[in-house]
Write a protein that holds these residues in place. Sequence first.
Motif, PDB file in Angstrom:
ATOM      1  N   PHE A  33       0.827  -1.217   0.000  1.00 44.93           N
ATOM      2  CA  PHE A  33       0.000   0.000   0.000  1.00 44.93           C
ATOM      3  C   PHE A  33       0.860   1.266   0.000  1.00 44.93           C
ATOM      4  O   PHE A  33       0.395   2.329  -0.390  1.00 44.93           O
ATOM      5  CB  PHE A  33      -0.929   0.040   1.217  1.00 44.93           C
ATOM      6  N   PHE A  34       2.085   1.116   0.470  1.00 44.10           N
ATOM      7  CA  PHE A  34       2.954   2.286   0.618  1.00 44.10           C
ATOM      8  C   PHE A  34       3.982   2.404  -0.497  1.00 44.10           C
ATOM      9  O   PHE A  34       4.761   3.344  -0.527  1.00 44.10           O
ATOM     10  CB  PHE A  34       3.651   2.236   1.986  1.00 44.10           C
ATOM     11  N   ALA A  35       3.971   1.436  -1.424  1.00 38.35           N
ATOM     12  CA  ALA A  35       4.904   1.494  -2.554  1.00 38.35           C
ATOM     13  C   ALA A  35       4.525   2.687  -3.421  1.00 38.35           C
ATOM     14  O   ALA A  35       3.351   3.008  -3.592  1.00 38.35           O
ATOM     15  CB  ALA A  35       4.822   0.199  -3.350  1.00 38.35           C
ATOM     16  N   ASN A  36       5.504   3.363  -3.953  1.00 34.84           N
ATOM     17  CA  ASN A  36       5.281   4.507  -4.848  1.00 34.84           C
ATOM     18  C   ASN A  36       4.599   5.699  -4.196  1.00 34.84           C
ATOM     19  O   ASN A  36       4.144   6.605  -4.876  1.00 34.84           O
ATOM     20  CB  ASN A  36       4.441   4.127  -6.079  1.00 34.84           C
ATOM     21  N   LEU A  37       4.531   5.697  -2.894  1.00 38.31           N
ATOM     22  CA  LEU A  37       3.956   6.849  -2.198  1.00 38.31           C
ATOM     23  C   LEU A  37       5.072   7.877  -2.059  1.00 38.31           C
ATOM     24  O   LEU A  37       6.203   7.516  -1.774  1.00 38.31           O
ATOM     25  CB  LEU A  37       3.509   6.389  -0.817  1.00 38.31           C
ATOM     26  N   ASP A  38       4.749   9.152  -2.257  1.00 45.64           N
ATOM     27  CA  ASP A  38       5.858  10.092  -2.112  1.00 45.64           C
ATOM     28  C   ASP A  38       6.177  10.309  -0.637  1.00 45.64           C
ATOM     29  O   ASP A  38       5.339  10.160   0.232  1.00 45.64           O
ATOM     30  CB  ASP A  38       5.632  11.370  -2.948  1.00 45.64           C
ATOM     31  N   MET A  39       7.426  10.582  -0.387  1.00 46.78           N
ATOM     32  CA  MET A  39       7.967  10.616   0.970  1.00 46.78           C
ATOM     33  C   MET A  39       7.199  11.600   1.856  1.00 46.78           C
ATOM     34  O   MET A  39       6.975  11.350   3.043  1.00 46.78           O
ATOM     35  CB  MET A  39       9.448  11.001   0.888  1.00 46.78           C
ATOM     36  N   LYS A  40       6.797  12.709   1.262  1.00 50.50           N
ATOM     37  CA  LYS A  40       6.043  13.718   2.008  1.00 50.50           C
ATOM     38  C   LYS A  40       4.747  13.128   2.559  1.00 50.50           C
ATOM     39  O   LYS A  40       4.367  13.364   3.699  1.00 50.50           O
ATOM     40  CB  LYS A  40       5.680  14.863   1.051  1.00 50.50           C
ATOM     41  N   GLN A  41       4.060  12.354   1.714  1.00 54.29           N
ATOM     42  CA  GLN A  41       2.816  11.708   2.130  1.00 54.29           C
ATOM     43  C   GLN A  41       3.082  10.697   3.243  1.00 54.29           C
ATOM     44  O   GLN A  41       2.288  10.560   4.175  1.00 54.29           O
ATOM     45  CB  GLN A  41       2.166  10.998   0.951  1.00 54.29           C
ATOM     46  N   GLN A  42       4.188   9.993   3.109  1.00 56.76           N
ATOM     47  CA  GLN A  42       4.492   8.978   4.115  1.00 56.76           C
ATOM     48  C   GLN A  42       4.760   9.602   5.474  1.00 56.76           C
ATOM     49  O   GLN A  42       4.296   9.108   6.491  1.00 56.76           O
ATOM     50  CB  GLN A  42       5.695   8.138   3.676  1.00 56.76           C
ATOM     51  N   ILE A  43       5.513  10.689   5.451  1.00 50.19           N
ATOM     52  CA  ILE A  43       5.823  11.369   6.708  1.00 50.19           C
ATOM     53  C   ILE A  43       4.545  11.914   7.341  1.00 50.19           C
ATOM     54  O   ILE A  43       4.323  11.802   8.542  1.00 50.19           O
ATOM     55  CB  ILE A  43       6.878  12.477   6.482  1.00 50.19           C
ATOM     56  N   LYS A  44       3.688  12.457   6.475  1.00 48.50           N
ATOM     57  CA  LYS A  44       2.392  12.948   6.938  1.00 48.50           C
ATOM     58  C   LYS A  44       1.606  11.810   7.593  1.00 48.50           C
ATOM     59  O   LYS A  44       0.996  11.966   8.645  1.00 48.50           O
ATOM     60  CB  LYS A  44       1.616  13.463   5.718  1.00 48.50           C
ATOM     61  N   HIS A  45       1.623  10.662   6.923  1.00 47.81           N
ATOM     62  CA  HIS A  45       0.905   9.500   7.426  1.00 47.81           C
ATOM     63  C   HIS A  45       1.440   9.069   8.790  1.00 47.81           C
ATOM     64  O   HIS A  45       0.698   8.868   9.737  1.00 47.81           O
ATOM     65  CB  HIS A  45       1.016   8.346   6.426  1.00 47.81           C
ATOM     66  N   GLN A  46       2.772   8.956   8.878  1.00 43.88           N
ATOM     67  CA  GLN A  46       3.398   8.540  10.131  1.00 43.88           C
ATOM     68  C   GLN A  46       2.991   9.425  11.290  1.00 43.88           C
ATOM     69  O   GLN A  46       2.597   8.951  12.339  1.00 43.88           O
ATOM     70  CB  GLN A  46       4.915   8.678  10.075  1.00 43.88           C
ATOM     71  N   LYS A  47       3.170  10.734  11.080  1.00 43.67           N
ATOM     72  CA  LYS A  47       2.949  11.662  12.187  1.00 43.67           C
ATOM     73  C   LYS A  47       1.482  11.725  12.573  1.00 43.67           C
ATOM     74  O   LYS A  47       1.139  11.733  13.749  1.00 43.67           O
ATOM     75  CB  LYS A  47       3.453  13.051  11.819  1.00 43.67           C
ATOM     76  N   ALA A  48       0.632  11.762  11.542  1.00 43.14           N
ATOM     77  CA  ALA A  48      -0.796  11.824  11.821  1.00 43.14           C
ATOM     78  C   ALA A  48      -1.249  10.556  12.521  1.00 43.14           C
ATOM     79  O   ALA A  48      -2.072  10.583  13.428  1.00 43.14           O
ATOM     80  CB  ALA A  48      -1.572  12.019  10.534  1.00 43.14           C
ATOM     81  N   LEU A  78      -8.191  -2.316   0.366  1.00 45.33           N
ATOM     82  CA  LEU A  78      -7.887  -2.149   1.798  1.00 45.33           C
ATOM     83  C   LEU A  78      -9.048  -2.658   2.642  1.00 45.33           C
ATOM     84  O   LEU A  78     -10.205  -2.278   2.417  1.00 45.33           O
ATOM     85  CB  LEU A  78      -7.628  -0.664   2.110  1.00 45.33           C
ATOM     86  N   THR A  79      -8.744  -3.532   3.596  1.00 49.11           N
ATOM     87  CA  THR A  79      -9.805  -4.130   4.405  1.00 49.11           C
ATOM     88  C   THR A  79      -9.319  -4.420   5.829  1.00 49.11           C
ATOM     89  O   THR A  79      -8.212  -4.035   6.203  1.00 49.11           O
ATOM     90  CB  THR A  79     -10.366  -5.392   3.700  1.00 49.11           C
ATOM     91  N   ASP A  80     -10.178  -5.080   6.603  1.00 47.21           N
ATOM     92  CA  ASP A  80      -9.881  -5.357   8.014  1.00 47.21           C
ATOM     93  C   ASP A  80      -8.542  -6.049   8.226  1.00 47.21           C
ATOM     94  O   ASP A  80      -7.856  -5.779   9.206  1.00 47.21           O
ATOM     95  CB  ASP A  80     -10.979  -6.254   8.606  1.00 47.21           C
ATOM     96  N   ILE A  81      -8.205  -6.959   7.331  1.00 48.02           N
ATOM     97  CA  ILE A  81      -6.948  -7.711   7.468  1.00 48.02           C
ATOM     98  C   ILE A  81      -5.764  -6.753   7.528  1.00 48.02           C
ATOM     99  O   ILE A  81      -4.857  -6.914   8.345  1.00 48.02           O
ATOM    100  CB  ILE A  81      -6.788  -8.683   6.272  1.00 48.02           C
ATOM    101  N   HIS A  82      -5.804  -5.728   6.679  1.00 55.39           N
ATOM    102  CA  HIS A  82      -4.711  -4.755   6.625  1.00 55.39           C
ATOM    103  C   HIS A  82      -4.751  -3.819   7.824  1.00 55.39           C
ATOM    104  O   HIS A  82      -3.720  -3.460   8.386  1.00 55.39           O
ATOM    105  CB  HIS A  82      -4.779  -3.979   5.302  1.00 55.39           C
ATOM    106  N   PHE A  83      -5.968  -3.454   8.192  1.00 51.91           N
ATOM    107  CA  PHE A  83      -6.123  -2.596   9.369  1.00 51.91           C
ATOM    108  C   PHE A  83      -5.556  -3.309  10.599  1.00 51.91           C
ATOM    109  O   PHE A  83      -4.808  -2.725  11.391  1.00 51.91           O
ATOM    110  CB  PHE A  83      -7.601  -2.248   9.574  1.00 51.91           C
ATOM    111  N   ASP A  84      -5.892  -4.600  10.736  1.00 51.75           N
ATOM    112  CA  ASP A  84      -5.395  -5.383  11.877  1.00 51.75           C
ATOM    113  C   ASP A  84      -3.871  -5.496  11.847  1.00 51.75           C
ATOM    114  O   ASP A  84      -3.228  -5.452  12.902  1.00 51.75           O
ATOM    115  CB  ASP A  84      -6.003  -6.795  11.858  1.00 51.75           C
ATOM    116  N   ALA A  85      -3.303  -5.628  10.663  1.00 52.75           N
ATOM    117  CA  ALA A  85      -1.840  -5.746  10.543  1.00 52.75           C
ATOM    118  C   ALA A  85      -1.166  -4.456  11.006  1.00 52.75           C
ATOM    119  O   ALA A  85      -0.159  -4.493  11.730  1.00 52.75           O
ATOM    120  CB  ALA A  85      -1.455  -6.067   9.095  1.00 52.75           C
ATOM    121  N   VAL A  86      -1.737  -3.322  10.606  1.00 57.76           N
ATOM    122  CA  VAL A  86      -1.186  -2.035  11.030  1.00 57.76           C
ATOM    123  C   VAL A  86      -1.291  -1.891  12.552  1.00 57.76           C
ATOM    124  O   VAL A  86      -0.338  -1.484  13.221  1.00 57.76           O
ATOM    125  CB  VAL A  86      -1.894  -0.867  10.300  1.00 57.76           C
ATOM    126  N   ALA A  87      -2.439  -2.267  13.096  1.00 55.83           N
ATOM    127  CA  ALA A  87      -2.642  -2.186  14.547  1.00 55.83           C
ATOM    128  C   ALA A  87      -1.641  -3.080  15.277  1.00 55.83           C
ATOM    129  O   ALA A  87      -1.073  -2.699  16.305  1.00 55.83           O
ATOM    130  CB  ALA A  87      -4.075  -2.573  14.900  1.00 55.83           C
TER     131      ALA A  87
END
Length: 123
Positions: A33-48, A78-87
């Motif tokens: 899900f995070f492949a090819n995401l620009d770094m700015k978006q990733q940092i935003k995602h992390q912090k948020a 994107l579904t529960d399986i992925h949400f659970d993995a992130v959690a």
Amino acid sequence: NTLYERLGGEAAINLAVDKFYQKVLADERINHFFANLDMKQQIKHQKAFMTYAFGGGNNWNGRSMRQAHQKLVEEKGLTDIHFDAVAEDLVATLVELKIPQELIDEVVQIVGSVSHRNDVLNR
Ligand code: HEM
């Protein structure tokens, strides 16, 4: 005092952000899900993400959780399986940082709440 403070404030957030993202990007269940995401978006995602996790969800001024993940649900399944993995990666991060279990429980209650999950998963 707030959960954010009890977890260790900014220093704890910074450590957690780094560790958490290393885990997510190494996790084959979700890293596509995070492949090819620009770094700015990733940092935003992390912090948020950590702001939510640490109970400071009120000062987020980007897209809503629903909007931010809509395309991932519609186009990438994107579904529960992925949400659970992130959690799971989040909890593993907090355990490694030796955050007390009762604080981890509080974090899980916030991040893993049904309403939050339903927002991210666009239900
Ligand atoms: C985007 C938070 C769950 C993958 C975002 C953004 C935030 C966020 C704040 C950025 C919004 C913006 O740019 O305006 C969260 C929180 C989550 C969660 C708090 C759950 C508690 C997930 C999960 C995945 C994921 C389960 C995938 C496994 C992504 C990706 C983006 C994103 C790839 C970038 C989307 C894009 O730019 O098109 N998330 N997220 N997130 N999230 Fe999450």
